[in-house]
Design a protein around this motif. Structure first.
Motif, short mmCIF file in Angstrom:
data_model
loop_
_atom_site.label_atom_id
_atom_site.label_comp_id
_atom_site.label_asym_id
_atom_site.label_seq_id
_atom_site.Cartn_x
_atom_site.Cartn_y
_atom_site.Cartn_z
N THR A 244 28.10 53.35 39.85
CA THR A 244 28.64 52.01 39.62
C THR A 244 28.74 51.20 40.91
N THR B 279 37.62 42.62 36.07
CA THR B 279 37.04 41.29 36.16
C THR B 279 38.11 40.22 35.97
N LYS C 279 36.82 47.00 45.09
CA LYS C 279 37.43 46.49 43.87
C LYS C 279 37.77 45.01 43.97
N LYS D 287 31.77 40.62 42.60
CA LYS D 287 32.44 41.85 43.03
C LYS D 287 31.68 42.43 44.22
N GLY E 234 35.06 44.65 30.85
CA GLY E 234 35.10 44.30 32.26
C GLY E 234 36.46 44.45 32.89
N VAL F 183 28.01 43.23 39.99
CA VAL F 183 28.80 42.75 38.87
C VAL F 183 29.24 41.32 39.17
N CYS G 89 26.16 41.88 34.75
CA CYS G 89 25.80 42.57 35.99
C CYS G 89 24.30 42.68 36.09
N TRP H 117 37.30 40.91 44.38
CA TRP H 117 36.41 39.89 43.85
C TRP H 117 36.49 38.66 44.74
N GLN I 234 37.41 48.35 33.26
CA GLN I 234 36.61 49.20 34.12
C GLN I 234 36.32 48.57 35.47
N TYR I 235 36.13 47.26 35.51
CA TYR I 235 35.76 46.59 36.75
C TYR I 235 36.81 45.58 37.21
#
Length: 552
Positions: A330, A313, A262, A257, A307, A335, A320, A264, A310-311
């Motif tokens: 954050t 994934t 946001k 990330k 994940g 991550v 992370c 990837w 919130q992220y």
């Protein structure tokens, strides 16, 4: 002529008293005195004493009522004590040093101090510890207390079994990450780097040092490379990680990330002792194509809990690298996301080994050294009961014998399971008036066991198994969501989680439970778990560790 001259009499008395005072003081210091305060008569004065004054007149006898010096009385008592003991033989003092030097406090030897919690500084700090059931306990600890010592203190206070698998978890709910503290880390130091919402959890982690037992399961060949020639083998694999002169590398593709974004990106990464690097050109590891992502000394590795939520994934296997200076931001977290659970465990384990090295191995061996020291201190031999000492026995004859044939041992285990069922049937016929009463007891007796977690979902059971370590034989039992009368055995094997349904079956009005469609039946779940802890049966491995939640 009978009148008395009172004024003249008073003057004469005053004159006589003034003359008596100096002589009284002098004699009190020179003439030996008895214990009752009277002068000795008819005895020669002691050596070194001044000659006594002439005997006083009758009017001077009032000097016996004068105050005496306390030093003279003490000297007299010492002389009397010497006269009493002079006739006895002299006894040598066995401790001459005690009479010459004042008595000093003797420090406690180091080996008499508690080995579990050694002597610590006077500075204290309050730390909040949370259990997995939500309970909280405030513990006052020294500022130099290590994580292992605090876990042993909580185990002692909670009346748990100390199997060296308890750990403290650093949990950041606002970041959605957590990690297990190493045994040598200082709790107060870690607490100072945590934000207000962060907290410590008291939890089991059976997989904390599992890589020392089965390293080949944690490091696939395609992910590990060596800058030096390696002979292979488990011992050589661990020595390359623990030896600072060797240069092991973990390599492979990971989803990364980008910082502050946001999005990837899938990149080729390489983990070395100097840090985590990413390749800017495919899978090339040339120095000009490697870019440093994180330094091992300045950060810690965490597992990402939620994940995708919130992220965002790509998979559920996120982790992370959190810099030590970061509290709540954050955007500064690095991550990463692996393709499967084995890949995530490999990266996180290699990060711990490369950062702490030999310290981890010392933490792993410390309980074994303490146990060996304790057993060596015992006078008599101690018998240890382990899995290797459990053998199948045949008591059908006059003498017992060990069953060496595996097939015969399995059939004996199945027969023993049926014997449990027959014994429970006889007990129900003798102890209860109706079979319904016994059946109702069998359906609730397991609720008091630590391995039974009640009505939880499949996702929750998998989360608990992952948190307490994906080691072979880790299990729990829960209620089935699809069948209200059935139960589910959740088991970990080869870093994967499998579920086995426990179905009820009725025979002659009695309810039994079975994992293999009725081939092996048990009166209750306790008998079922006890059986599969000794026999693999239809399961991929024996039941070894159970997930437990302890209320602090």
């Amino acid at each position: 002529e009978n009148d008395i001259d009172l004024e003249g009499l008073v003057n004469d008395m005053n004159t006589s008293l003034e003359s008596l005072c100096p002589s009284s003081n002098m004699q009190s210091e020179t003439v030996p005195l008895r214990q009752n305060g009277q002068h000795t008569r008819g005895q020669p004065p002691p050596a070194g004493a001044r000659p006594a004054e002439p005997q006083a007149s009758a009017q001077q006898k009032v000097q016996r009522s004068q105050p005496m010096h306390i030093l003279a009385v003490r000297r007299l008592q010492e002389e009397d004590q010497q006269l009493k003991t002079s006739s006895l033989p002299a006894i040598p003092n066995p401790f001459p040093e005690l009479g010459k030097k004042p008595l000093q406090s003797v420090p406690t030897p180091p080996f008499l101090l508690p080995s579990r919690w050694p002597a610590r500084s006077l500075q204290k700090q309050d730390v909040k510890i949370f259990g997995e059931d939500g309970t909280c306990k405030v513990v006052e600890i020294p500022v130099d207390m290590k994580s292992r010592d605090l876990c042993q203190l909580l185990v002692y206070r909670s009346h748990c079994v100390d199997d060296n698998s308890w750990t403290l978890v650093e949990f950041h709910p606002h970041l959605g990450i957590e990690r297990c503290l190493e045994d040598h880390e200082l709790v107060a130091q870690v607490d100072s780097t945590m934000a207000g919402e962060s907290k410590f959890l008291f939890r089991k982690n059976y997989g904390k040092y599992e890589f020392f037992k089965n390293p080949t399961n944690f490091f696939p060949d395609q992910m590990v490379t060596w800058c030096q020639q390696s002979n292979g083998g488990q011992n050589q694999l661990l020595q390359n990680f623990l030896n600072t002169s060797s240069c092991p590398e973990i390599q492979g593709f990971l989803h990364v990330k980008e910082l502050g974004r946001k999005s990837w990106k899938k990149m080729y990464l390489c983990l070395r002792r100097s840090g985590l690097y990413c390749s800017t050109k495919g899978s090339s590891k040339e120095p000009r194509h490697l870019q440093l992502l994180a330094d091992l000394d300045d950060c810690s590795v965490f597992s990402v809990i939620s994940g995708k939520k919130q992220y965002h994934t790509p998979t559920e296997f996120g982790f992370c690298l959190k810099p030590n200076k970061v509290l709540q931001e954050t955007k500064e977290l690095r991550v990463l996301c692996a393709e499967d659970e084995q890949g995530r465990i490999c990266w996180m384990t290699a990060f711990r080994l490369l950062k702490y090295g030999m310290t981890l191995y010392q933490n792993y061996r410390l309980p074994h050294h303490r146990k060996a020291a304790y057993l060596s201190s015992l006078s008599g031999p101690v018998r240890s009961v382990s899995e290797s000492s459990l053998v199948a026995m045949d008591f059908s004859g006059q003498t017992g014998r060990v069953i060496d044939n595996p097939d015969e041992a399995e059939s004996a285990a199945l027969e023993e399971g049926h014997a449990w069922r027959r014994r429970s049937t006889r007990m129900s016929a003798l102890g209860s008036q109706s079979p319904l009463a016994h059946s109702s007891l069998n359906t609730v007796i397991h609720k008091s066991q630590h391995w039974f977690h009640g009505r939880i979902s499949r996702e929750e059971s998998h989360r608990i198994i992952k948190q307490q370590g994906l080691v072979d034989g880790l299990f729990l039992v829960r209620d089935s969501q699809s069948n209200p009368k059935a139960y589910v055995l959740t088991l970990s094997h080869h870093q994967k989680i499998k579920n086995f349904q426990i179905l009820p079956c009725e025979e002659e009005g009695q309810v039994f439970f079975s994992l293999d469609d009725g081939n092996t039946k048990f009166s209750d779940l306790i008998q079922l778990v006890d059986f599969y802890q000794l026999n693999k049966g239809v399961l991929p491995c024996k039941l070894k560790h159970h997930c437990v939640r302890v209320a602090l």
